[in-house]
Design a protein around this motif. Structure first.
Motif, PDB file in Angstrom:
ATOM      1  N   HIS A 138      -5.165  20.894 107.067  1.00  0.00           N
ATOM      2  CA  HIS A 138      -4.053  20.262 106.462  1.00  0.00           C
ATOM      3  C   HIS A 138      -3.794  18.935 106.916  1.00  0.00           C
ATOM      4  O   HIS A 138      -3.171  18.501 107.508  1.00  0.00           O
ATOM      5  N   ALA A 139      -5.044  18.164 106.118  1.00  0.00           N
ATOM      6  CA  ALA A 139      -4.991  16.760 106.751  1.00  0.00           C
ATOM      7  C   ALA A 139      -3.616  15.881 106.579  1.00  0.00           C
ATOM      8  O   ALA A 139      -3.438  15.247 107.431  1.00  0.00           O
ATOM      9  N   TYR A 140      -2.711  16.319 105.540  1.00  0.00           N
ATOM     10  CA  TYR A 140      -1.511  15.440 105.300  1.00  0.00           C
ATOM     11  C   TYR A 140      -0.713  16.046 106.602  1.00  0.00           C
ATOM     12  O   TYR A 140       0.014  15.045 107.148  1.00  0.00           O
ATOM     13  N   ARG A 141      -0.414  17.464 106.914  1.00  0.00           N
ATOM     14  CA  ARG A 141       0.498  17.645 107.875  1.00  0.00           C
ATOM     15  C   ARG A 141      -0.252  17.048 109.402  1.00  0.00           C
ATOM     16  O   ARG A 141       0.549  16.684 110.320  1.00  0.00           O
ATOM     17  N   GLY A 142      -1.461  17.042 109.353  1.00  0.00           N
ATOM     18  CA  GLY A 142      -2.051  16.463 110.559  1.00  0.00           C
ATOM     19  C   GLY A 142      -1.714  14.923 111.023  1.00  0.00           C
ATOM     20  O   GLY A 142      -1.565  14.524 112.108  1.00  0.00           O
ATOM     21  N   VAL A 143      -1.518  14.373 110.005  1.00  0.00           N
ATOM     22  CA  VAL A 143      -1.093  12.666 110.381  1.00  0.00           C
ATOM     23  C   VAL A 143       0.327  12.940 111.329  1.00  0.00           C
ATOM     24  O   VAL A 143       0.480  12.236 112.146  1.00  0.00           O
ATOM     25  N   PHE A 144       1.131  13.652 110.699  1.00  0.00           N
ATOM     26  CA  PHE A 144       2.419  13.818 111.546  1.00  0.00           C
ATOM     27  C   PHE A 144       2.164  14.723 112.856  1.00  0.00           C
ATOM     28  O   PHE A 144       2.981  13.973 113.783  1.00  0.00           O
ATOM     29  N   SER A 145       1.568  15.800 112.802  1.00  0.00           N
ATOM     30  CA  SER A 145       1.146  16.179 114.040  1.00  0.00           C
ATOM     31  C   SER A 145       0.624  15.580 115.185  1.00  0.00           C
ATOM     32  O   SER A 145       0.982  15.507 116.262  1.00  0.00           O
ATOM     33  N   ASN A 146      -0.367  14.686 114.718  1.00  0.00           N
ATOM     34  CA  ASN A 146      -1.159  13.804 115.446  1.00  0.00           C
ATOM     35  C   ASN A 146      -0.274  12.762 116.176  1.00  0.00           C
ATOM     36  O   ASN A 146      -0.301  12.249 117.316  1.00  0.00           O
ATOM     37  N   LEU A 147       0.881  12.142 115.377  1.00  0.00           N
ATOM     38  CA  LEU A 147       1.615  11.373 115.819  1.00  0.00           C
ATOM     39  C   LEU A 147       2.647  11.813 116.900  1.00  0.00           C
ATOM     40  O   LEU A 147       2.916  10.989 118.011  1.00  0.00           O
ATOM     41  N   VAL A 148       2.983  12.975 116.590  1.00  0.00           N
ATOM     42  CA  VAL A 148       3.765  14.017 117.705  1.00  0.00           C
ATOM     43  C   VAL A 148       3.255  14.129 118.969  1.00  0.00           C
ATOM     44  O   VAL A 148       3.693  13.723 119.974  1.00  0.00           O
ATOM     45  N   ALA A 149       1.724  14.570 118.742  1.00  0.00           N
ATOM     46  CA  ALA A 149       0.941  14.504 120.065  1.00  0.00           C
ATOM     47  C   ALA A 149       0.798  13.135 120.777  1.00  0.00           C
ATOM     48  O   ALA A 149       0.637  13.059 122.020  1.00  0.00           O
ATOM     49  N   THR A 150       0.520  12.131 119.967  1.00  0.00           N
ATOM     50  CA  THR A 150       0.257  10.702 120.673  1.00  0.00           C
ATOM     51  C   THR A 150       1.579  10.324 121.303  1.00  0.00           C
ATOM     52  O   THR A 150       1.735  10.031 122.318  1.00  0.00           O
ATOM     53  N   GLY A 151       2.612  10.758 120.810  1.00  0.00           N
ATOM     54  CA  GLY A 151       4.055  10.232 121.313  1.00  0.00           C
ATOM     55  C   GLY A 151       4.065  11.212 122.606  1.00  0.00           C
ATOM     56  O   GLY A 151       4.997  10.575 123.493  1.00  0.00           O
ATOM     57  N   GLN A 152       3.903  12.489 122.872  1.00  0.00           N
ATOM     58  CA  GLN A 152       3.993  13.206 123.956  1.00  0.00           C
ATOM     59  C   GLN A 152       3.158  12.546 125.058  1.00  0.00           C
ATOM     60  O   GLN A 152       3.377  12.236 126.115  1.00  0.00           O
ATOM     61  N   LYS A 153       2.099  12.167 124.673  1.00  0.00           N
ATOM     62  CA  LYS A 153       1.156  11.418 125.692  1.00  0.00           C
ATOM     63  C   LYS A 153       1.319  10.112 126.078  1.00  0.00           C
ATOM     64  O   LYS A 153       1.213   9.549 127.255  1.00  0.00           O
ATOM     65  N   GLU A 154       2.284   9.506 125.325  1.00  0.00           N
ATOM     66  CA  GLU A 154       2.657   8.151 125.717  1.00  0.00           C
ATOM     67  C   GLU A 154       4.218   8.295 126.450  1.00  0.00           C
ATOM     68  O   GLU A 154       5.025   7.559 126.789  1.00  0.00           O
ATOM     69  N   GLY A 155       4.816   9.558 126.471  1.00  0.00           N
ATOM     70  CA  GLY A 155       5.902   9.786 127.362  1.00  0.00           C
ATOM     71  C   GLY A 155       7.123   9.614 126.296  1.00  0.00           C
ATOM     72  O   GLY A 155       8.253   9.427 126.910  1.00  0.00           O
TER      73      GLY A 155
END
Length: 222
Positions: A138-155
């Protein structure tokens, strides 16, 4: 009375090249699916609105389902390209998520018919054809989930949140806007986008960024 260009009936031999006819066909089919719904829409009705014989449509597509597939595919590709370009810009994950939310809602409100057809009629396609459009992850949903995951890595976002669930929550709220948004109404698309982005970022950000005076995801000056 003379018919407008492109609306008079033509014989099946008078076919425009695919690259010339295709954008018009997708636009008209989108309008008909929006107005009548997929089940009630007919190839005859689409052909009549195009000003061609029904048999001429088979030069471009094989069935009504094939045409719906192409319509939904074009809507998905257009929307995905929009948010992908915003998600890969400058800034941290929350700043980019803010831009994606504003951009998604602006695009949705500017393309209400396309959005309605996509969200209403996707299920009319066979599951394998849906997957072909959406992508295995689900590429569209993936854009949002990837940003959330990146935000977690960035604290910036708590680690305990599930990125997939967060993405579903964000999309679920945004994808309902087309049902009540009215051009020229009380809220502009920009206002809705900015307000939704603010509420979403505030809901996702770690506690330190929710303190009074903190503005999580705020765009840097300059």
């Amino acid at each position: 009375m003379r018919q407008p260009p492109g609306r008079g009936q033509r014989s099946s031999g008078e076919r425009k090249p695919r690259e010339e006819r295709w954008p018009e066909l997708i636009e008209v089919a989108t309008e008909v699916f929006y107005e009548k719904g997929y089940e009630a829409a007919s190839l005859q009705g689409i052909a009549s609105r195009l000003g061609i014989l029904k048999g001429s449509l088979y030069y471009y597509i094989q069935s009504k389902e094939d045409l719906l597939f192409e319509v939904i595919k074009s809507v998905h590709e257009e929307g995905l390209a929009n948010i992908e370009s915003l998600a890969t810009g400058d800034g941290d994950a929350l700043q980019r998520l803010r831009k994606v939310i504003v951009g998604h809602i602006d695009h949705e409100c500017g393309n209400l018919k396309k959005t309605a057809v996509f969200l209403h009629e996707l299920q009319a396609l066979a599951p394998d054809r849906q997957a072909q459009i959406l992508g295995g992850e689900h590429a569209y949903r993936g854009v949002f989930s990837n940003l959330v995951a990146t935000g977690q890595k960035e604290g910036l976002i708590p680690e305990g949140l599930d990125p997939k669930l967060a993405a579903l929550w964000i999309l679920g709220s945004m994808n309902w806007v087309y049902r009540w948004f009215r051009p020229g109404g009380e809220f502009t698309a920009r206002t809705i986008g900015e307000q939704f982005a603010e509420m979403t970022i505030r809901g996702l950000a770690v506690a330190d960024l929710q303190a009074p005076g903190a503005v999580p995801g705020e765009q840097p000056a300059g």
